[in-house]
Write an enzyme that holds these catalytic residues in place. Structure first.
Site, PDB file in Angstrom:
ATOM      1  CE1 TYR A   1      13.655   0.340  29.223  1.00 33.19           C
ATOM      2  CE2 TYR A   1      15.252   0.912  30.908  1.00 33.19           C
ATOM      3  CZ  TYR A   1      14.320   0.044  30.397  1.00 33.19           C
ATOM      4  OH  TYR A   1      14.047  -1.127  31.054  1.00 33.19           O
TER       5      TYR A   1
ATOM      6  NE  ARG B   1      20.323  -3.299  25.990  1.00 36.35           N
ATOM      7  CZ  ARG B   1      20.537  -3.692  27.250  1.00 36.35           C
ATOM      8  NH1 ARG B   1      20.637  -4.975  27.529  1.00 36.35           N
ATOM      9  NH2 ARG B   1      20.658  -2.808  28.215  1.00 36.35           N
TER      10      ARG B   1
ATOM     11  NE  ARG C   1      -3.226   9.712  23.236  1.00 35.90           N
ATOM     12  CZ  ARG C   1      -4.044   8.766  22.777  1.00 35.90           C
ATOM     13  NH1 ARG C   1      -4.918   9.045  21.840  1.00 35.90           N
ATOM     14  NH2 ARG C   1      -3.952   7.527  23.233  1.00 35.90           N
TER      15      ARG C   1
ATOM     16  CG  HIS D   1      -3.178   5.172  18.267  1.00 38.16           C
ATOM     17  ND1 HIS D   1      -3.976   6.108  18.876  1.00 38.16           N
ATOM     18  CD2 HIS D   1      -3.106   4.119  19.113  1.00 38.16           C
ATOM     19  CE1 HIS D   1      -4.386   5.634  20.045  1.00 38.16           C
ATOM     20  NE2 HIS D   1      -3.871   4.429  20.214  1.00 38.16           N
TER      21      HIS D   1
ATOM     22  CD  GLU E   1      14.001 -10.675  30.104  1.00 38.51           C
ATOM     23  OE1 GLU E   1      15.185 -10.340  30.148  1.00 38.51           O
ATOM     24  OE2 GLU E   1      13.185 -10.231  29.260  1.00 38.51           O
TER      25      GLU E   1
ATOM     26  CG  LEU F   1      17.100  -6.381  27.326  1.00 29.54           C
ATOM     27  CD1 LEU F   1      16.388  -5.500  26.299  1.00 29.54           C
ATOM     28  CD2 LEU F   1      17.430  -5.574  28.569  1.00 29.54           C
TER      29      LEU F   1
HETATM   30  N1  PLP Z   1      16.070  -8.100  31.347  1.00 28.25           N
HETATM   31  C1  PLP Z   1      15.269  -7.030  31.483  1.00 28.25           C
HETATM   32  C2  PLP Z   1      13.815  -7.175  31.235  1.00 28.25           C
HETATM   33  C3  PLP Z   1      15.793  -5.777  31.873  1.00 28.25           C
HETATM   34  O1  PLP Z   1      14.998  -4.719  31.999  1.00 28.25           O
HETATM   35  C4  PLP Z   1      17.184  -5.687  32.131  1.00 28.25           C
HETATM   36  C5  PLP Z   1      17.775  -4.421  32.543  1.00 28.25           C
HETATM   37  O2  PLP Z   1      17.127  -3.424  32.725  1.00 28.25           O
HETATM   38  C6  PLP Z   1      17.981  -6.836  31.997  1.00 28.25           C
HETATM   39  C7  PLP Z   1      17.389  -8.019  31.583  1.00 28.25           C
HETATM   40  C8  PLP Z   1      19.446  -6.788  32.268  1.00 28.25           C
HETATM   41  O3  PLP Z   1      20.103  -6.083  31.255  1.00 28.25           O
HETATM   42  P1  PLP Z   1      21.499  -5.398  31.508  1.00 28.25           P
HETATM   43  O4  PLP Z   1      22.445  -6.457  31.927  1.00 28.25           O
HETATM   44  O5  PLP Z   1      21.850  -4.828  30.180  1.00 28.25           O
HETATM   45  O6  PLP Z   1      21.292  -4.388  32.562  1.00 28.25           O
END
Ligand code: PLP
Length: 286
Positions: free
Chosen positions: A33, A52, A99, A101, A179, A203
């Protein structure tokens, strides 16, 4: 203006959008997503978000070639909805199948998207700063992939928001901070702005990249170097970066006051500069 949804080629009111119960996104979280923010009806860094998703799709072997032109799909949805302060949610699942896996060959991905109103955070949140709460990072090992398997994230965020915070701050068993659950994290430690390096553990946030570009442009000292919970608690400033808040100063973590308990100069400067980039790139009238 209506909140609209897109499902596999069709646009409709959000309430009418449905997908199959045999969708692998629903059954296994076998899907990716993105959330893109609209300013004055214009998307900020849409291409970066789609790129991304493409990288994530490569990692999990999800074939996006049959998903259509995602940027075009979202552009049309945005135009049709006509919302100004809004966000776009895009999700691509591996598709519908009985369904199992084991991933079958030749699936057609399910593509869904929505455009919905966004309630902006109040100015007061930024002026006062936010609280955050630490949580052990129990997410999977490929956090660079923006997958919908978000159970640990929603548990962390619910915990933090339930205690009056903006977000949780995840740390690993050895004390290294990764994070937030919806945000990347920055600290100012000994005058140097630090954030966890990209790789599998976080991320690669679009807002994180925007903030790093600003830091470089303003020639502020920085290092993409991880820090521990103890270092963070001792930092002069801590702030989140994410699509929703852009830059959110953190003034208290658990029961520890950060710095002097007020948003610091680095976060304030970056928040203002972030808005300038948004206006310059989107042409939004803000
Ligand atoms: N880290 C995580 C785990 C996230 O889910 C998100 C955004 O949903 C971010 C960082 C921040 O990413 P972005 O700046 O692309 O929104």
């Amino acid at each position: 203006m209506p909140e609209l949804a897109y499902v596999n080629g069709e646009i409709m009111p959000v309430e009418e959008a449905v997908i199959s119960i045999e969708d692998r996104g629903m059954q296994f979280g076998d899907s990716l997503y993105e959330v893109v923010r609209l300013y004055d009806g214009r998307p900020f860094r849409m291409k970066e978000h789609i790129d991304r998703m493409r990288r994530g799709a490569e990692v999990i072997g999800l074939d996006l070639s049959k998903a259509g032109d995602l940027e075009e799909i979202l552009d049309e949805l945005i135009q049709r909805a006509g919302l100004k302060t809004a966000f776009v949610y895009l999700q691509v699942t591996r598709g519908v199948t009985p369904r199992n896996h084991v991933i079958p060959d030749d699936l057609t991905p399910t593509v869904i998207a929505t455009v919905r109103h966004l309630e902006e955070l109040s100015e007061e949140r930024y002026v006062r700063g936010s609280r955050a709460f630490t949580r052990l990072d129990e997410r999977w090992a490929r956090r660079d992939v923006k997958a919908t398997t978000l159970l640990p994230n929603i548990l962390s965020r619910s915990y933090a928001v339930g205690k009056g915070g903006y977000d949780a701050i995840h740390y690993e068993e050895d004390g290294t901070v990764t994070e937030g659950s919806v945000s990347n994290l920055f600290c100012v430690i000994g005058g140097v702005i630090r954030t966890h390096p990209t790789g599998k553990k976080i991320l690669p946030g679009i807002s994180r990249a925007t903030v790093l570009q600003l830091i470089e442009k303003m020639q502020m000292p920085f290092a993409e170097q991880a820090f521990t919970v103890a270092e963070m608690m001792d930092a002069s400033e801590v702030f989140f970066a994410d699509t929703y808040s852009e830059v959110m100063p953190v003034v208290q973590i658990d029961s520890q006051t950060i710095g002097d308990g007020k948003p610091g100069p680095v976060a304030k400067k970056l928040k203002k500069a972030f808005r300038r980039v948004v206006i310059a790139e989107t042409g939004a009238d803000l």
